[in-house]
Design a protein around this motif. Sequence first.
Motif, PDB file in Angstrom:
ATOM      1  N   ALA A 176      51.378   7.440  -3.926  1.00  0.00           N
ATOM      2  CA  ALA A 176      52.153   6.783  -2.875  1.00  0.00           C
ATOM      3  C   ALA A 176      52.988   7.795  -2.089  1.00  0.00           C
ATOM      4  O   ALA A 176      53.030   7.757  -0.843  1.00  0.00           O
ATOM      5  CB  ALA A 176      53.053   5.711  -3.481  1.00  0.00           C
ATOM      6  N   LEU A 211      50.868   9.939   0.169  1.00  0.00           N
ATOM      7  CA  LEU A 211      50.509   9.226   1.398  1.00  0.00           C
ATOM      8  C   LEU A 211      51.684   9.186   2.365  1.00  0.00           C
ATOM      9  O   LEU A 211      51.505   9.378   3.581  1.00  0.00           O
ATOM     10  CB  LEU A 211      50.046   7.801   1.061  1.00  0.00           C
ATOM     11  N   LEU A 212      52.884   8.942   1.845  1.00  0.00           N
ATOM     12  CA  LEU A 212      54.064   8.995   2.714  1.00  0.00           C
ATOM     13  C   LEU A 212      54.207  10.382   3.343  1.00  0.00           C
ATOM     14  O   LEU A 212      54.498  10.507   4.539  1.00  0.00           O
ATOM     15  CB  LEU A 212      55.324   8.660   1.913  1.00  0.00           C
ATOM     16  N   THR A 244      51.425  10.993   6.126  1.00  0.00           N
ATOM     17  CA  THR A 244      51.661  10.250   7.373  1.00  0.00           C
ATOM     18  C   THR A 244      52.931  10.741   8.082  1.00  0.00           C
ATOM     19  O   THR A 244      53.004  10.710   9.317  1.00  0.00           O
ATOM     20  CB  THR A 244      51.745   8.741   7.103  1.00  0.00           C
ATOM     21  N   THR A 273      44.778  11.638   4.709  1.00  0.00           N
ATOM     22  CA  THR A 273      45.445  10.334   4.652  1.00  0.00           C
ATOM     23  C   THR A 273      44.480   9.217   4.281  1.00  0.00           C
ATOM     24  O   THR A 273      44.834   8.315   3.502  1.00  0.00           O
ATOM     25  CB  THR A 273      46.119  10.033   6.005  1.00  0.00           C
ATOM     26  N   ALA A 297      44.994   6.658   1.213  1.00  0.00           N
ATOM     27  CA  ALA A 297      45.235   5.229   1.448  1.00  0.00           C
ATOM     28  C   ALA A 297      44.352   4.373   0.549  1.00  0.00           C
ATOM     29  O   ALA A 297      44.810   3.397  -0.069  1.00  0.00           O
ATOM     30  CB  ALA A 297      44.992   4.898   2.918  1.00  0.00           C
ATOM     31  N   MET A 345      47.434  -2.256   5.220  1.00  0.00           N
ATOM     32  CA  MET A 345      46.379  -1.274   4.924  1.00  0.00           C
ATOM     33  C   MET A 345      45.351  -1.237   6.058  1.00  0.00           C
ATOM     34  O   MET A 345      44.916  -0.151   6.471  1.00  0.00           O
ATOM     35  CB  MET A 345      45.707  -1.630   3.598  1.00  0.00           C
ATOM     36  N   LEU A 347      46.909   0.618   8.901  1.00  0.00           N
ATOM     37  CA  LEU A 347      46.963   2.050   8.623  1.00  0.00           C
ATOM     38  C   LEU A 347      45.617   2.710   8.914  1.00  0.00           C
ATOM     39  O   LEU A 347      45.536   3.737   9.615  1.00  0.00           O
ATOM     40  CB  LEU A 347      47.363   2.262   7.161  1.00  0.00           C
ATOM     41  N   PRO A 396      50.532   5.156  11.612  1.00  0.00           N
ATOM     42  CA  PRO A 396      50.165   5.266  10.193  1.00  0.00           C
ATOM     43  C   PRO A 396      51.369   5.386   9.270  1.00  0.00           C
ATOM     44  O   PRO A 396      51.393   4.800   8.182  1.00  0.00           O
ATOM     45  CB  PRO A 396      49.305   6.538  10.157  1.00  0.00           C
ATOM     46  N   THR A 453      52.476   2.716   6.380  1.00  0.00           N
ATOM     47  CA  THR A 453      52.700   3.173   5.003  1.00  0.00           C
ATOM     48  C   THR A 453      54.075   2.734   4.513  1.00  0.00           C
ATOM     49  O   THR A 453      54.228   2.289   3.367  1.00  0.00           O
ATOM     50  CB  THR A 453      52.572   4.707   4.922  1.00  0.00           C
ATOM     51  N   LEU A 475      53.826  -0.817   3.511  1.00  0.00           N
ATOM     52  CA  LEU A 475      53.211  -0.983   2.193  1.00  0.00           C
ATOM     53  C   LEU A 475      54.222  -0.754   1.075  1.00  0.00           C
ATOM     54  O   LEU A 475      54.301  -1.530   0.118  1.00  0.00           O
ATOM     55  CB  LEU A 475      52.045  -0.005   2.033  1.00  0.00           C
TER      56      LEU A 475
END
Length: 338
Positions: free
Chosen positions: A173, A176-177, A180, A198, A202, A247, A250, A262, A266, A269
């Motif tokens: 997680a 991904l943060l 983006t 990314t 995701a 999602m 994204l 994106p 994120t 999410l």
Amino acid sequence: MGIQGIDLSLIWGVIIAFGVMMYVIMDGFDLGLGILFPLIPDAKERDVMMNTVAPVWDGNETWLVLGGAALYGAFPLAYSVILEALYLPLILMLCGLIFRGVAFEFRFKASPEKRHVWDMAFIGGSLLATFSQGVVIGTYIAGIPVVDRQFAGGSLDWLAPFPLFCGVGLIVAYALLGSTWLLVKTEGMLESRMRLFTRPLAWLLLAVIGVICVWTPILHPDIATRWFAHAHLAVFGGLAVLALLAMFGLLKTLRQRHTHWPFAFTLMLVFLGYIGLAFSIWPNIVPPSISLWAAASPATSQLFILIGALFILPIILMYTVWSYYVFRGKVRIGDGYH
């Protein structure tokens, strides 16, 4: 209930939840940069990655201090039980944060021959802090045994499959943060690489969420009852639909080569996952058995620290917004804040 009908415990529960959420979001992409560091071998691009958060990274951790101090003042029973149950992973988390904090300051001052040492400290500290946070969250969700208002488990209860999986899941997680965030803050080859990373991150996060959503009700019957009760089914169903839409958004905005959307999806999410957790354990502050009100300090103590918090919170929010506004825009090779 608090003074003159005001539920001070509920107010403090909201403040602490808000502080922890701000920390997870803001330090999440910060830690994510360290997780992504091994994928970027170029020294100049690594400099750019660190410079995207160099002016703000230490301010992000203010929210962690706020959450811990508020928990100690408003819910001392919860503070004592949680710390006793999770001393080791919390200490490991702090060690990781110290390593990466030192790396931030020393990496730019080190000679090129020694810089790889601080790169390793930044990578290792980021991974250790993130994994430890995930283990803490997983142990918290699984439940902390309490007997006679004291922790009744063992010091290594957190070494269980579910918390360890949550540690790995949080690494995904935060990565991904971080990727983006770099879409927003970088350009050129580095931005292209982040766009490449990314998409699989995701999908991997979606798989992690799916596993946790299946595993959690199996592990915790109380949460299963709450999730599938008729009164709550619409709430959790709505959160699941919103997560799938986030999602979809994204992935779509990635294909369209947007820079900001994106990151926004994120964040959505992460926020939806946090809201789902809050609904799952409500009204307990130490699941599965200690509620907000059972763990609360005297109403006079809660009121006293609330007065201080009402002054401090707006100041923290203002300087956070101002710092991100001042350092907005793309960061390029050659830019620096050290």
